[in-house]
Design a protein around this motif. Sequence first.
Motif, PDB file in Angstrom:
ATOM      1  N   ALA A  87       0.836  -1.207   0.000  1.00 42.14           N
ATOM      2  CA  ALA A  87       0.000   0.000   0.000  1.00 42.14           C
ATOM      3  C   ALA A  87       0.867   1.252   0.000  1.00 42.14           C
ATOM      4  O   ALA A  87       0.565   2.234  -0.701  1.00 42.14           O
ATOM      5  N   ALA A  88       1.968   1.240   0.760  1.00 40.65           N
ATOM      6  CA  ALA A  88       2.839   2.406   0.822  1.00 40.65           C
ATOM      7  C   ALA A  88       3.531   2.657  -0.517  1.00 40.65           C
ATOM      8  O   ALA A  88       3.636   3.809  -0.963  1.00 40.65           O
ATOM      9  N   LEU A  89       4.011   1.609  -1.167  1.00 43.03           N
ATOM     10  CA  LEU A  89       4.649   1.781  -2.473  1.00 43.03           C
ATOM     11  C   LEU A  89       3.648   2.268  -3.510  1.00 43.03           C
ATOM     12  O   LEU A  89       3.986   3.072  -4.388  1.00 43.03           O
ATOM     13  N   SER A  90       2.419   1.797  -3.413  1.00 45.13           N
ATOM     14  CA  SER A  90       1.384   2.280  -4.315  1.00 45.13           C
ATOM     15  C   SER A  90       1.166   3.780  -4.125  1.00 45.13           C
ATOM     16  O   SER A  90       1.040   4.535  -5.096  1.00 45.13           O
ATOM     17  N   ASN A  91       1.146   4.212  -2.884  1.00 42.06           N
ATOM     18  CA  ASN A  91       0.991   5.644  -2.602  1.00 42.06           C
ATOM     19  C   ASN A  91       2.188   6.452  -3.086  1.00 42.06           C
ATOM     20  O   ASN A  91       2.065   7.655  -3.347  1.00 42.06           O
ATOM     21  N   GLU A  92       3.340   5.788  -3.197  1.00 47.32           N
ATOM     22  CA  GLU A  92       4.548   6.457  -3.696  1.00 47.32           C
ATOM     23  C   GLU A  92       4.565   6.535  -5.219  1.00 47.32           C
ATOM     24  O   GLU A  92       5.496   7.090  -5.799  1.00 47.32           O
ATOM     25  N   GLY A  93       3.570   5.929  -5.875  1.00 50.58           N
ATOM     26  CA  GLY A  93       3.483   6.019  -7.320  1.00 50.58           C
ATOM     27  C   GLY A  93       3.889   4.782  -8.086  1.00 50.58           C
ATOM     28  O   GLY A  93       3.958   4.805  -9.321  1.00 50.58           O
ATOM     29  N   TYR A  94       4.129   3.681  -7.395  1.00 53.51           N
ATOM     30  CA  TYR A  94       4.509   2.441  -8.059  1.00 53.51           C
ATOM     31  C   TYR A  94       3.275   1.628  -8.457  1.00 53.51           C
ATOM     32  O   TYR A  94       2.273   1.609  -7.735  1.00 53.51           O
ATOM     33  N   ALA A  95       3.374   0.971  -9.584  1.00 55.68           N
ATOM     34  CA  ALA A  95       2.458  -0.123  -9.893  1.00 55.68           C
ATOM     35  C   ALA A  95       2.998  -1.342  -9.149  1.00 55.68           C
ATOM     36  O   ALA A  95       4.181  -1.644  -9.240  1.00 55.68           O
ATOM     37  N   VAL A  96       2.144  -2.010  -8.388  1.00 53.02           N
ATOM     38  CA  VAL A  96       2.633  -3.010  -7.445  1.00 53.02           C
ATOM     39  C   VAL A  96       2.102  -4.398  -7.785  1.00 53.02           C
ATOM     40  O   VAL A  96       0.887  -4.619  -7.833  1.00 53.02           O
ATOM     41  N   ALA A  97       3.030  -5.317  -8.032  1.00 51.28           N
ATOM     42  CA  ALA A  97       2.686  -6.724  -8.205  1.00 51.28           C
ATOM     43  C   ALA A  97       2.720  -7.393  -6.839  1.00 51.28           C
ATOM     44  O   ALA A  97       3.660  -7.209  -6.067  1.00 51.28           O
ATOM     45  N   LEU A  98       1.671  -8.152  -6.539  1.00 48.67           N
ATOM     46  CA  LEU A  98       1.467  -8.731  -5.215  1.00 48.67           C
ATOM     47  C   LEU A  98       1.477 -10.243  -5.312  1.00 48.67           C
ATOM     48  O   LEU A  98       0.777 -10.816  -6.147  1.00 48.67           O
ATOM     49  N   THR A  99       2.253 -10.881  -4.446  1.00 43.07           N
ATOM     50  CA  THR A  99       2.213 -12.334  -4.439  1.00 43.07           C
ATOM     51  C   THR A  99       2.234 -12.872  -3.019  1.00 43.07           C
ATOM     52  O   THR A  99       2.871 -12.318  -2.131  1.00 43.07           O
ATOM     53  N   SER A 100       1.474 -13.932  -2.805  1.00 41.80           N
ATOM     54  CA  SER A 100       1.461 -14.743  -1.591  1.00 41.80           C
ATOM     55  C   SER A 100       0.649 -15.981  -1.944  1.00 41.80           C
ATOM     56  O   SER A 100       0.203 -16.140  -3.077  1.00 41.80           O
ATOM     57  N   ARG A 101       0.410 -16.835  -0.976  1.00 44.58           N
ATOM     58  CA  ARG A 101      -0.350 -18.045  -1.271  1.00 44.58           C
ATOM     59  C   ARG A 101      -1.843 -17.771  -1.450  1.00 44.58           C
ATOM     60  O   ARG A 101      -2.512 -18.457  -2.210  1.00 44.58           O
ATOM     61  N   ILE A 113       9.135 -18.643  -8.692  1.00 45.01           N
ATOM     62  CA  ILE A 113       9.720 -17.300  -8.762  1.00 45.01           C
ATOM     63  C   ILE A 113       9.819 -16.841 -10.211  1.00 45.01           C
ATOM     64  O   ILE A 113       9.447 -15.710 -10.559  1.00 45.01           O
ATOM     65  N   GLU A 114      10.317 -17.718 -11.057  1.00 39.91           N
ATOM     66  CA  GLU A 114      10.477 -17.367 -12.470  1.00 39.91           C
ATOM     67  C   GLU A 114       9.128 -17.047 -13.105  1.00 39.91           C
ATOM     68  O   GLU A 114       9.006 -16.092 -13.885  1.00 39.91           O
ATOM     69  N   GLU A 115       8.120 -17.832 -12.778  1.00 42.56           N
ATOM     70  CA  GLU A 115       6.786 -17.604 -13.348  1.00 42.56           C
ATOM     71  C   GLU A 115       6.222 -16.260 -12.908  1.00 42.56           C
ATOM     72  O   GLU A 115       5.621 -15.526 -13.711  1.00 42.56           O
ATOM     73  N   VAL A 116       6.396 -15.912 -11.640  1.00 38.97           N
ATOM     74  CA  VAL A 116       5.883 -14.635 -11.137  1.00 38.97           C
ATOM     75  C   VAL A 116       6.568 -13.466 -11.829  1.00 38.97           C
ATOM     76  O   VAL A 116       5.912 -12.536 -12.320  1.00 38.97           O
ATOM     77  N   VAL A 117       7.896 -13.488 -11.887  1.00 41.14           N
ATOM     78  CA  VAL A 117       8.615 -12.366 -12.493  1.00 41.14           C
ATOM     79  C   VAL A 117       8.356 -12.300 -13.993  1.00 41.14           C
ATOM     80  O   VAL A 117       8.197 -11.208 -14.564  1.00 41.14           O
ATOM     81  N   ASP A 118       8.283 -13.452 -14.648  1.00 39.88           N
ATOM     82  CA  ASP A 118       7.931 -13.470 -16.075  1.00 39.88           C
ATOM     83  C   ASP A 118       6.597 -12.760 -16.306  1.00 39.88           C
ATOM     84  O   ASP A 118       6.455 -11.968 -17.244  1.00 39.88           O
ATOM     85  N   ARG A 119       5.634 -13.057 -15.449  1.00 38.85           N
ATOM     86  CA  ARG A 119       4.299 -12.469 -15.609  1.00 38.85           C
ATOM     87  C   ARG A 119       4.330 -10.951 -15.410  1.00 38.85           C
ATOM     88  O   ARG A 119       3.686 -10.209 -16.164  1.00 38.85           O
ATOM     89  N   VAL A 120       5.076 -10.500 -14.424  1.00 36.37           N
ATOM     90  CA  VAL A 120       5.186  -9.058 -14.189  1.00 36.37           C
ATOM     91  C   VAL A 120       5.809  -8.378 -15.395  1.00 36.37           C
ATOM     92  O   VAL A 120       5.330  -7.332 -15.861  1.00 36.37           O
ATOM     93  N   GLU A 121       6.856  -8.973 -15.934  1.00 38.65           N
ATOM     94  CA  GLU A 121       7.517  -8.379 -17.096  1.00 38.65           C
ATOM     95  C   GLU A 121       6.621  -8.379 -18.324  1.00 38.65           C
ATOM     96  O   GLU A 121       6.624  -7.423 -19.117  1.00 38.65           O
ATOM     97  N   GLN A 122       5.826  -9.437 -18.485  1.00 39.62           N
ATOM     98  CA  GLN A 122       4.915  -9.514 -19.627  1.00 39.62           C
ATOM     99  C   GLN A 122       3.787  -8.496 -19.523  1.00 39.62           C
ATOM    100  O   GLN A 122       3.407  -7.860 -20.510  1.00 39.62           O
ATOM    101  N   GLU A 123       3.247  -8.346 -18.332  1.00 42.74           N
ATOM    102  CA  GLU A 123       2.110  -7.434 -18.123  1.00 42.74           C
ATOM    103  C   GLU A 123       2.557  -5.971 -18.064  1.00 42.74           C
ATOM    104  O   GLU A 123       1.868  -5.087 -18.577  1.00 42.74           O
ATOM    105  N   TRP A 124       3.689  -5.722 -17.405  1.00 44.03           N
ATOM    106  CA  TRP A 124       4.148  -4.352 -17.167  1.00 44.03           C
ATOM    107  C   TRP A 124       5.569  -4.139 -17.663  1.00 44.03           C
ATOM    108  O   TRP A 124       5.779  -3.753 -18.795  1.00 44.03           O
ATOM    109  N   ALA A 125       6.525  -4.376 -16.769  1.00 48.73           N
ATOM    110  CA  ALA A 125       7.945  -4.198 -17.070  1.00 48.73           C
ATOM    111  C   ALA A 125       8.716  -4.871 -15.947  1.00 48.73           C
ATOM    112  O   ALA A 125       8.137  -5.337 -14.966  1.00 48.73           O
TER     113      ALA A 125
END
Length: 251
Positions: A21-35, A64-76
């Motif tokens: 939430a804090a990074l979002s308020n700082e202007g970041y697009a935030v990818a979220l992961t947990s179970r 880990i690879e799947e999560v980061v791949d997805r972030v890069e594909q969707e955003w950067a």
Amino acid sequence: MEQPVALVTGAGRGIGAGVAAALSNEGYAVALTSRSRDQLEETAARCAGPTLVLPTDLTAPGAIEEVVDRVEQEWAAPQVVVANAGAGVSASVDRTTDEQWQQMLDLNLTAPFRLLRRTIPAMKQAEHGRIVVVASVAAKLGEPYISAYTASKHGVLGLVRSAAAELARTGVTVNAVCPGYVDTPMTAQTVQGIVDKTGRTPEQALAALEAKSPLHRLITVEEVVEAVLTCVRNSGMTGQGINVDGGGLQS
């Protein structure tokens, strides 16, 4: 994606949700992961800007690879990575099972290692990046009955220090935040564990944890979040393990 991108693990509750939430308020697009998808959706609702909900078990092969791949594909590629996912287990050394030992290493040490390994190349190429690992004061101090947890946290602080030294001239910083007992569901589980094993009341168990800090209270999520944000903002800080424990461990 015009906005800078951040990736937060363990983002479903507690410190991770607060950091997201804090990074979002700082202007970041935030990818979220947990179970838990449900918990991630609750965190996403707290965020001011774009979010990407990616439920997964980070200890699973290739996760880990799947999560980061997805972030890069969707955003950067993420410019900020906060490795917050973690868990604890309590047992004496002679009663710690191989399974408990491996669980602590897999989630608290191997998963952050894999996350750094996967995200560092893009940060180096961009000549900018911020990596923050949420460790624990247990990364610096041994306490009884948490040998597996302590070993994993000592290990991850070593990873942070080595990576920071390696990346010092690349524009990428690597730091750890080392909280004491924080007012989170994880600490509530610790309290319940003390109750179950000792017969103390919940109030007595909580008081015992609070007494470990000179402040005689739990650290708040917001206090840990502020330390994480400092690591994100400050380009001159790297290789540090920042204690947020009310002065219990002075360094």
